[in-house]
Scaffold this motif. Sequence first.
Motif, PDB file in Angstrom:
ATOM      1  N   ALA A 197      69.751  36.184  23.451  1.00 41.00           N
ATOM      2  CA  ALA A 197      71.017  36.629  23.473  1.00 41.00           C
ATOM      3  C   ALA A 197      71.933  37.501  21.728  1.00 41.00           C
ATOM      4  O   ALA A 197      72.317  38.089  21.636  1.00 41.00           O
ATOM      5  CB  ALA A 197      72.040  36.582  24.097  1.00 41.00           C
ATOM      6  N   SER A 226      79.151  45.458  26.432  1.00 37.31           N
ATOM      7  CA  SER A 226      78.965  44.312  25.777  1.00 37.31           C
ATOM      8  C   SER A 226      78.294  43.079  26.604  1.00 37.31           C
ATOM      9  O   SER A 226      77.419  42.325  26.216  1.00 37.31           O
ATOM     10  CB  SER A 226      79.298  44.506  24.152  1.00 37.31           C
ATOM     11  N   PHE A 227      78.688  42.877  26.992  1.00 36.71           N
ATOM     12  CA  PHE A 227      79.223  41.551  28.009  1.00 36.71           C
ATOM     13  C   PHE A 227      77.991  41.972  28.857  1.00 36.71           C
ATOM     14  O   PHE A 227      77.894  40.657  29.112  1.00 36.71           O
ATOM     15  CB  PHE A 227      80.920  41.570  28.154  1.00 36.71           C
ATOM     16  N   GLU A 269      76.404  34.560  23.697  1.00 36.39           N
ATOM     17  CA  GLU A 269      75.613  34.625  22.824  1.00 36.39           C
ATOM     18  C   GLU A 269      75.291  32.849  21.264  1.00 36.39           C
ATOM     19  O   GLU A 269      73.957  32.593  20.905  1.00 36.39           O
ATOM     20  CB  GLU A 269      76.071  35.546  21.426  1.00 36.39           C
ATOM     21  N   MET A 282      71.568  40.875  20.971  1.00 33.47           N
ATOM     22  CA  MET A 282      73.049  41.744  20.762  1.00 33.47           C
ATOM     23  C   MET A 282      73.967  41.776  18.859  1.00 33.47           C
ATOM     24  O   MET A 282      74.438  43.221  18.671  1.00 33.47           O
ATOM     25  CB  MET A 282      74.320  40.443  20.565  1.00 33.47           C
ATOM     26  N   ASN A 306      75.143  45.610  18.832  1.00 32.76           N
ATOM     27  CA  ASN A 306      76.265  45.841  18.728  1.00 32.76           C
ATOM     28  C   ASN A 306      76.069  46.587  17.164  1.00 32.76           C
ATOM     29  O   ASN A 306      77.225  47.256  16.447  1.00 32.76           O
ATOM     30  CB  ASN A 306      77.112  44.620  18.129  1.00 32.76           C
ATOM     31  N   THR A 360      75.066  41.293  27.203  1.00 34.49           N
ATOM     32  CA  THR A 360      74.815  39.222  26.555  1.00 34.49           C
ATOM     33  C   THR A 360      74.421  38.627  27.864  1.00 34.49           C
ATOM     34  O   THR A 360      73.376  37.935  28.093  1.00 34.49           O
ATOM     35  CB  THR A 360      76.418  39.278  25.941  1.00 34.49           C
ATOM     36  N   VAL A 361      74.893  39.393  29.022  1.00 37.25           N
ATOM     37  CA  VAL A 361      74.158  38.636  30.538  1.00 37.25           C
ATOM     38  C   VAL A 361      72.832  38.920  30.458  1.00 37.25           C
ATOM     39  O   VAL A 361      72.273  37.558  31.413  1.00 37.25           O
ATOM     40  CB  VAL A 361      75.423  38.858  31.604  1.00 37.25           C
ATOM     41  N   LEU A 405      86.520  38.894  27.737  1.00 39.69           N
ATOM     42  CA  LEU A 405      84.943  39.457  27.351  1.00 39.69           C
ATOM     43  C   LEU A 405      84.248  39.425  26.428  1.00 39.69           C
ATOM     44  O   LEU A 405      83.031  38.536  25.754  1.00 39.69           O
ATOM     45  CB  LEU A 405      85.135  40.984  27.953  1.00 39.69           C
ATOM     46  N   ARG A 406      84.718  40.077  24.880  1.00 43.32           N
ATOM     47  CA  ARG A 406      84.459  39.759  23.694  1.00 43.32           C
ATOM     48  C   ARG A 406      84.234  38.059  23.086  1.00 43.32           C
ATOM     49  O   ARG A 406      83.207  37.776  23.171  1.00 43.32           O
ATOM     50  CB  ARG A 406      85.032  40.042  22.880  1.00 43.32           C
ATOM     51  N   GLY A 445      81.909  36.683  25.848  1.00 40.55           N
ATOM     52  CA  GLY A 445      80.417  37.181  25.695  1.00 40.55           C
ATOM     53  C   GLY A 445      79.825  36.048  23.801  1.00 40.55           C
ATOM     54  O   GLY A 445      78.728  36.346  23.916  1.00 40.55           O
ATOM     55  N   SER A 446      80.891  36.113  23.567  1.00 40.75           N
ATOM     56  CA  SER A 446      79.928  35.648  21.949  1.00 40.75           C
ATOM     57  C   SER A 446      80.164  34.148  22.111  1.00 40.75           C
ATOM     58  O   SER A 446      79.457  33.302  22.025  1.00 40.75           O
ATOM     59  CB  SER A 446      81.890  35.708  20.913  1.00 40.75           C
TER      60      SER A 446
END
Lengths: 322, 347
Positions: B188, B115-116, B182, B192, B196, B119-120, B174-175, B178-179
């Motif tokens: 992003a 997921s991360f 985002e 996501m 997700n 996002t990147v 990482l969450r 990532g948040s």
Amino acid sequence: MTTTRLLTAALLGAALVLSACGGDGDDAGETTVATRTVTADNGTVEVPADPQRVVTIGNTTLPLIDMGGAPVGVTDVTASELSLIPEQQKATFQAATSLGSSGDQVDMEKLAALKPDLILAQLPDSEFEQIAKQLDSIAPTLFWGLDVEWKTFAGALAEAGNVTDGLSGQQAAFTAKIATIQQTYATLIKDTSFVNVDRWASSDPGTFSIADFGCVEIAQGDIGMTFPEAAAGADPLGWTSLPFEQIAGLSKYDVITYPVDAAGRPTEPFAPVVATNTWKALPAVQSGRALGVFCPGNNSYGPVLRYLDSLDAALATLPAKE
Amino acid sequence: MTALALRRDDPGTVPVPGSRRRSIGLAVALGTLLLLLVLSVMVGSTAIAPSVVWDALFHPAADIDQFAIRDYRLPRTVVGLVVGVALGVAGALNQAVTRNPLADPGILGVHAGASFAVTVAVGLFGIRDIGGYLWFAFAGALIVTLMVLALGSTRQGQSPVVMVLAGVCVGAVLRGAGSALELTNPAAFDAMRSWNAGSIVGRPVDLLWPVLPFFAVALVLAVAVSGPLDAMALGDELAAAQGVRPAVTRILAIVALTLLAGGGTAIAGPIAFVGLMVPHVARWIVGPHQRWIFAYSLLLAPILLLASDILGRVVMHPSEIPVGVVTAFVGAPVLIALVRRSKASGL
């Protein structure tokens, strides 16, 4: 004692003179500025008749600039929105101070430092409620929610920002263009079933929508073209994501309109739809009755006029192909 | 005791069927899977006659309804099958390695890593299509799992408990990162939001080709470690006494589960409960025998995934519900029922 009194009197006199000098501009402005009342979603507000330092928040920025306004402070717009406006308007936007990425991210210190005499905001009600008091403490603030009808919004915004001259010209051009399209394509409008499809950057992969909001509302409401619409009280059709296999269902419409950029290419999010075999097999596509229409915006007259030009040009291709 | 009779493997666990009964169960699962594969091609949000479906598969023509079958339903069926197999076996490996019956591939940071990375890819590199960020997701899952493996290794070897804790911690970090990305990047955020949810819609079959070799290697590894994992269920010392090398087995199992879960997640996004519930159900049916658990998971996971996907196509017509949402709705109550039953299936 006498010396002390004299000194005190001299200090007080100097203070009075200085305070008079320092307050001259502001006080004189406050006392001489003409005002008027404007009604918005947050009530009737007294605002300067000719505001000089306007700050725009949320969706008020581009419409005000479109009508000839020049805000001193703005919240950001997306790069794609900015790419759709004329260069002169882009320069006006870029000359303003950026106050944050969105309505709920406004830098209040920066906003206060601009010393605005009017704040115009259009954003979700919940976001405005959080900043309403702060905005009111800085300058008279007018707020509109997102559900206001675009022509009403443009009129109120023009009145508040004192750009009614720009608005009048645009309104006249709009009325004339609508009449021209209605007259030129009267039979086509009467006998044709249209459907407007769209896809956005936020759409899930493999999905599209039958869009009944945006520029198509003008084609439907002002021109009188027949597009599918949601039942009364139901959510807009465009809120429903349809899987690509339902592209085949578009076969029942005479003409399909879809989004293109200023150069006439399908917009980036919509390009995957055009690339499908199902799209290519549609009767409307195969007979040239799938029309790419450019919609740079639908909340002020300038972009709407450009949409009408694009729609006019697209409709003009139909008789020759039929 | 006949082959069909239930037998008790060891005191305190549920009675498990003999190998013939397991084989029959496996055949039933295979039949169910084949039925669902057919249904997945037949059923959709558009009504298409069975004759058109037949022609689309065996007498292809440039017909608009045939395109719907070949371009959308067939690919999502194949993708559902492959992703289901990958997530099911990965989940079984994960529960065996961590000795945790409620572990899923996400617990080792696979989902968070993938997921991360997506996002990147979207937020920083501007990649928009699934094919573009597939490799980011795959690489993210692999890197994070290797990181968790390293963090979970102590001087005494790998500890399942430390690995799980490391996975949870790395996943949380990482969450959060990532948040943050985002929230500052609308593109992003949009990507996501969709990714997700976990979906197999809009995934062309071409997306599978790059990951299939990895899946093949991982399945071979899974078969190879199934015996040693059975021995390790009794403890590393007893396994070592039987000639098993626990550290090597654990590393191979983690490599296999990472390839499977990482690839599956890269294609479909994080799909909840498949990797968690299916091995649990498989263990409940066949008892603590990894080879059987893997075999059942390999069939039951795509059954769950395809059944959920078919359900998601029809319950909100004309729109659809992403398969990840349906598996969560279906999986949560079933799992609760399973863990509350009187004899839970231990490891």
